[in-house]
Each structure stands twice: as C-alpha cells, then as structure tokens.
Write an enzyme that holds these catalytic residues in place. Structure first.
Site, PDB file in Angstrom:
ATOM      1  N   ASP A   1     -29.774  -6.678   0.591  1.00 49.51           N
ATOM      2  CA  ASP A   1     -28.801  -7.053   1.609  1.00 49.51           C
ATOM      3  C   ASP A   1     -28.262  -5.833   2.352  1.00 49.51           C
ATOM      4  O   ASP A   1     -28.486  -4.690   1.950  1.00 49.51           O
ATOM      5  CB  ASP A   1     -27.626  -7.786   0.964  1.00 49.51           C
ATOM      6  CG  ASP A   1     -28.037  -9.103   0.341  1.00 49.51           C
ATOM      7  OD1 ASP A   1     -29.007  -9.714   0.831  1.00 49.51           O
ATOM      8  OD2 ASP A   1     -27.401  -9.524  -0.642  1.00 49.51           O
TER       9      ASP A   1
ATOM     10  N   TYR B   1     -31.864  -3.564 -11.372  1.00 54.47           N
ATOM     11  CA  TYR B   1     -30.775  -3.210 -10.468  1.00 54.47           C
ATOM     12  C   TYR B   1     -29.695  -2.461 -11.237  1.00 54.47           C
ATOM     13  O   TYR B   1     -29.431  -2.744 -12.404  1.00 54.47           O
ATOM     14  CB  TYR B   1     -30.143  -4.460  -9.855  1.00 54.47           C
ATOM     15  CG  TYR B   1     -30.932  -5.085  -8.735  1.00 54.47           C
ATOM     16  CD1 TYR B   1     -30.728  -4.698  -7.409  1.00 54.47           C
ATOM     17  CD2 TYR B   1     -31.866  -6.085  -8.986  1.00 54.47           C
ATOM     18  CE1 TYR B   1     -31.438  -5.285  -6.369  1.00 54.47           C
ATOM     19  CE2 TYR B   1     -32.580  -6.679  -7.964  1.00 54.47           C
ATOM     20  CZ  TYR B   1     -32.363  -6.280  -6.656  1.00 54.47           C
ATOM     21  OH  TYR B   1     -33.075  -6.859  -5.628  1.00 54.47           O
TER      22      TYR B   1
END
Length: 296
Positions: free
Chosen positions: A71, A130
């Site tokens: 994003d 992540y």
C-alpha cells in the site's frame, strides 16, 4: 480475478521468451504503493520506466509483475518481481548497474537473476514475511519517523507475545481484512507460520511470516496487538475476533495502524525454479585502479 499485468503475462507470449527475477528494496514514503497507476507515482511505474529505457521494450511486452501490492507508504526490503524479454543476457552486472542508475535513490534493485518459465513472482509464492516497527517511548526518535510507528503508551511486550501465539496456524482472517476491489473474492483462510515480537530497547519489531495475507491484514493484526500491549484488552480477545469472521468485530476495539511502520521483508519460493546455470547479479563493487605516484 487476474490483474491486467497477470493476464498479459499468461497470454501475450507466443514467441520464446526469457524470464528474469528482481529483488527490490524501496522507501515507500513518496509512492502510492507498488501497483501501477497511470496518474500517480508508484514503485512499479518507476521500475518499468527504467526497464523500458534500457531494454527498448514497451511496458506491455515486459509484463512486470510483483509478488505483493504494498500500500501507499509501505516499505520493502525484499519485494520480488519478474519481467520478460525476447533476448537473453549472458552477463547481468552491467544491466544491473544501468537499471539502478535509472532509478530514483529511494528504489534499488538488490538482485537480478534468470528463472525458469514456470516461475511467477505472485503465483509461485510459498510465504511472505512482513515487519512492523513500533517506537515505544515518551519521545519519538525523529530520525526513524518515516519507518517506525510511535506509541507513547507504555506497552507490555509479554502480553503482546501471548496475543501473537493465537494468530499462528491456519485461520479464517475475514475479521482482519479490509474490503479490496482489486482481488475479487480472495480466500480468507491463511496459514501464519510464525509471529514474533522482538524487543530492541525502545523499539519493538513485530515479524510475521505467512502463506499469504489479505488486504491490510498485517496492519489490523498489529493494531489489536497494540491494544493488548496497552492492556486495554486481554490477549484472549484475538481468538474471539478470529471466530467472529466479521471485520466489524475488530472495529469495536481498534483501527488499522498507519502504513509507514510496515515493511515487506522477504518472499520465499520453490528454489527449483532458480536452479538453472544462467546469469545472476548481486551488484558490483567499484575499485580504484592502482598507479605509482612519485613521492616528493
């Protein structure tokens, strides 16, 4: 549903082609995510611009595809992408240097390698990792402000570690996913392989590896863990929210954390796709040639 890039990759290559894998690191602060958009700067746009200048191929022929659509504001150390050429590079060091030379300084290609035709940066993924960084102190370190989320509330790392255990394993993560118009109806069942909370002084690093992630899933998981760390809710709230399979249930307790603390650290694949005796480049060091100088 396949994106335009994925559809091109599957259908528009009647002639023999060569496939190349990129490992990309970027600071996502200035970009509206990875995914190509016509009027907004994205990381994919910048990489494609550099590739088209060097290869003299059009975007539709390169078919650059990334492993994940990070994003806006999200960073990456190990984003992976592939592209296709109708010709083969015997040596990649010069190409690697030229590619980085054509990119802005907040995007770097760490590695280029040839891969088998079966390799796909998105569909061949075995797992992704992540990291989310939290600076837990009364005063934020200004040097880290673009890469670390500041929590001035005193957190309890032990409670956060207890909460992390509930995420590990195969679960329906519908309650931790925001709606996305890009991926159609994704499978909400994901397998979380590990979920660690690492303490480094005032810095807390949350590291999660999974078979895949839904839209904003990691940021939503971190958000509820912050509430657990603040001791606003118990760790046992996690299985209750998971079982609800309802995003509105999570919204009762927290909102997603901001993107700038998140980094796509790495992507794992089936290594058989890499075991071919062709080219690989990890970059090249410059050296100064030695010469004899007179001493006075």
């Amino acid at each position: 549903a396949l994106s335009d890039d994925d559809q091109q990759d599957k259908e528009s290559h009647p002639l023999p082609t060569y496939k190349w894998r990129l490992v990309i690191s970027y600071d996502g602060t200035r970009y509206s995510g990875w995914q190509y958009q016509q009027s907004i700067p994205t990381v994919q746009c910048k990489v494609e611009e550099a590739l088209t200048r060097i290869t003299k191929l059009e975007r539709k022929h390169l078919c650059l595809v990334g492993a994940g659509r990070t994003d806006a504001g999200v960073h990456a150390w190990g984003q992976v992408a592939h592209f296709i050429t109708p010709f083969k590079y015997e040596c990649l060091e010069g190409f690697h240097r030229a590619l980085n030379g054509g990119l802005p300084p907040d995007i770097r290609i760490r590695e280029i390698s040839s891969v088998l035709p079966e390799f796909h940066a998105r569909f061949s993924v075995k797992s992704k990792t992540y990291n989310y960084k939290i600076y837990n102190d009364a005063v934020m370190d200004p040097i880290q402000r673009h890469y670390v989320y500041h929590s001035s509330y005193k957190l309890n790392p032990s409670a956060m570690k207890d909460a992390a255990k509930y995420f590990v394993g195969k679960h329906d993560f519908s309650a931790f996913a925001n709606a996305s118009h890009n991926d159609g109806i994704p499978n909400p069942v994901k397998n979380i392989l590990r979920f660690h909370v690492n303490e480094m002084g005032p810095l807390l690093q949350i590291e999660v590896e999974g078979s895949g992630f839904l839209y904003k899933q990691v940021r939503n998981m971190v958000a509820i863990m912050l509430q657990v760390g603040r001791e606003a809710v118990p760790a046992e709230i996690v299985p209750m929210i998971l079982e609800s399979r309802d995003r509105k249930e999570l919204a009762k307790y927290t909102l997603a954390v901001p993107p700038h603390g998140l980094c796509l650290y790495g992507v794992k694949y089936n290594e058989d796709h890499f075991n071919i005796p062709l080219a690989t480049s990890f970059g090249m060091h410059h050296t100064i040639s030695k010469c004899k100088l007179p001493f006075y």
